[in-house]
Motif scaffolding. Structure first.
Motif, short mmCIF file in Angstrom:
data_model
loop_
_atom_site.label_atom_id
_atom_site.label_comp_id
_atom_site.label_asym_id
_atom_site.label_seq_id
_atom_site.Cartn_x
_atom_site.Cartn_y
_atom_site.Cartn_z
N VAL A 118 0.67 -1.24 -0.02
CA VAL A 118 -0.14 0.17 -0.06
C VAL A 118 0.92 1.23 0.04
O VAL A 118 0.60 2.06 -0.76
N TYR A 119 1.84 1.07 0.88
CA TYR A 119 2.70 2.44 0.86
C TYR A 119 3.60 2.69 -0.50
O TYR A 119 3.37 3.81 -0.92
N LYS A 120 3.84 1.64 -1.13
CA LYS A 120 4.54 1.88 -2.41
C LYS A 120 3.60 2.44 -3.62
O LYS A 120 3.98 3.09 -4.31
N PHE A 121 2.39 1.79 -3.44
CA PHE A 121 1.44 2.21 -4.27
C PHE A 121 1.08 3.51 -4.36
O PHE A 121 0.65 4.54 -5.07
N ALA A 122 0.72 3.98 -2.85
CA ALA A 122 0.34 5.24 -2.52
C ALA A 122 1.58 6.35 -2.88
O ALA A 122 1.10 7.54 -3.48
N LYS A 123 2.69 5.89 -2.77
CA LYS A 123 3.68 6.76 -3.28
C LYS A 123 3.60 6.89 -4.68
O LYS A 123 3.81 8.11 -5.17
N LYS A 124 3.66 5.86 -5.40
CA LYS A 124 3.63 6.11 -6.85
C LYS A 124 2.24 6.80 -7.29
O LYS A 124 2.47 7.72 -8.47
#
Length: 277
Positions: free
Chosen positions: A251-257
């Motif tokens: 979720v963190y990496k997707f939200a960052k992207k």
């Protein structure tokens, strides 16, 4: 020493000593620091120090390998080498830029591999720290505020906040393109088909006949938000981080992207003064 304190101490030591360290670990895994021969204290407001080339082979920042660049040693110089050391320690002795005669050339060209570390959050931090461009590396404060150092409670809080974003709030009528992108991120993860992995009595209580939560990542995030918002006692009985160990990183990496982390509702979580370890 508790793991959260060990993490904080590790990065503090790495940033403080960076490329000045040799004999980093002994055979029992305990940190051993030595050789402060080129250590210098910068004056207040000073950001750069110009010296002759110094450091240990394969443990120099990119800008210090080019003696004609005139860039000098900066605080960001220490950050890159600290990132190399973090990877070396966490991976069990691997250098992100390889070994042998190619190592320093790889540092200079920005060619690295993080294949020996699986955790996405860890990789995200190290990749940021070893960026070949000094101005694109994090500060010490940015580094310590990174989610790698967050306590479990803060990670759950982050998931709750994501579950309160408009995309999760509208999880039953989501943009198909967004769902497709999330499905790709979630493929093969522990939280795939998450509803079947929850305690049945909890699903009956929150989902019931209305089937309010779709069996996808957005549905899970909204479920987590409502569980903690409206069913506190039930929330205390479910360990989401153990049940879905790879949820936070995904979720963190997707939200960052998607640049969600820069929204006002979320960006404060990444401020150093607000971080709890």
């Amino acid at each position: 020493m508790p793991r959260r304190h060990w993490k904080t101490s590790l990065i503090s030591i790495l940033v403080a000593t960076s490329h000045l360290i040799n004999n980093t670990l002994n055979v029992t895994g305990r940190a051993r620091l030595a050789d402060f021969g080129i250590s210098r204290q910068l004056n207040m407001g000073q950001t750069t120090l110009y010296t002759i080339s110094a450091g240990t082979k394969c443990w120099k920042a990119r800008e210090t390998l080019d003696e004609d660049s005139g860039i000098g040693y900066k605080r960001s110089t220490d950050i890159q080498v600290a990132g190399m050391l973090m990877y070396y320690i966490i991976s069990g002795g691997h250098h992100p830029f390889g070994k042998g005669i190619h190592c320093e050339m790889n540092i200079f060209q920005g060619k690295y591999t993080l294949e020996h570390v699986d955790d996405e959050v860890t990789r995200d931090l190290i990749e940021w720290m070893i960026n070949e461009e000094p101005e694109k590396r994090p500060t010490v404060e940015d580094t310590l505020a990174h989610p790698y150092f967050w306590a479990e409670e803060r990670r759950v809080e982050y998931l709750r906040k994501i579950g309160n974003e408009k995309e999760a709030e509208n999880c039953r009528k989501s943009d198909p393109r967004l769902l497709h992108a999330l499905d790709q991120c979630a493929e093969g993860r522990s939280f795939t088909n998450w509803k079947s992995k929850m305690p049945p009595e909890l699903m009956d209580k929150l989902d019931g006949k209305k089937k309010a939560y779709p069996d996808n990542t957005l549905g899970l995030l909204r479920f987590i938000r409502n569980l903690h918002e409206h069913y506190t006692e039930d929330a205390d009985s479910v360990d989401m981080m153990t049940m879905f160990p790879d949820l936070f990183g995904c979720v963190y990496k997707f939200a960052k992207k998607m640049e969600w982390n820069s929204r006002s509702s979320l960006k404060k979580m990444f401020h150093r003064e607000d971080v709890r370890y």
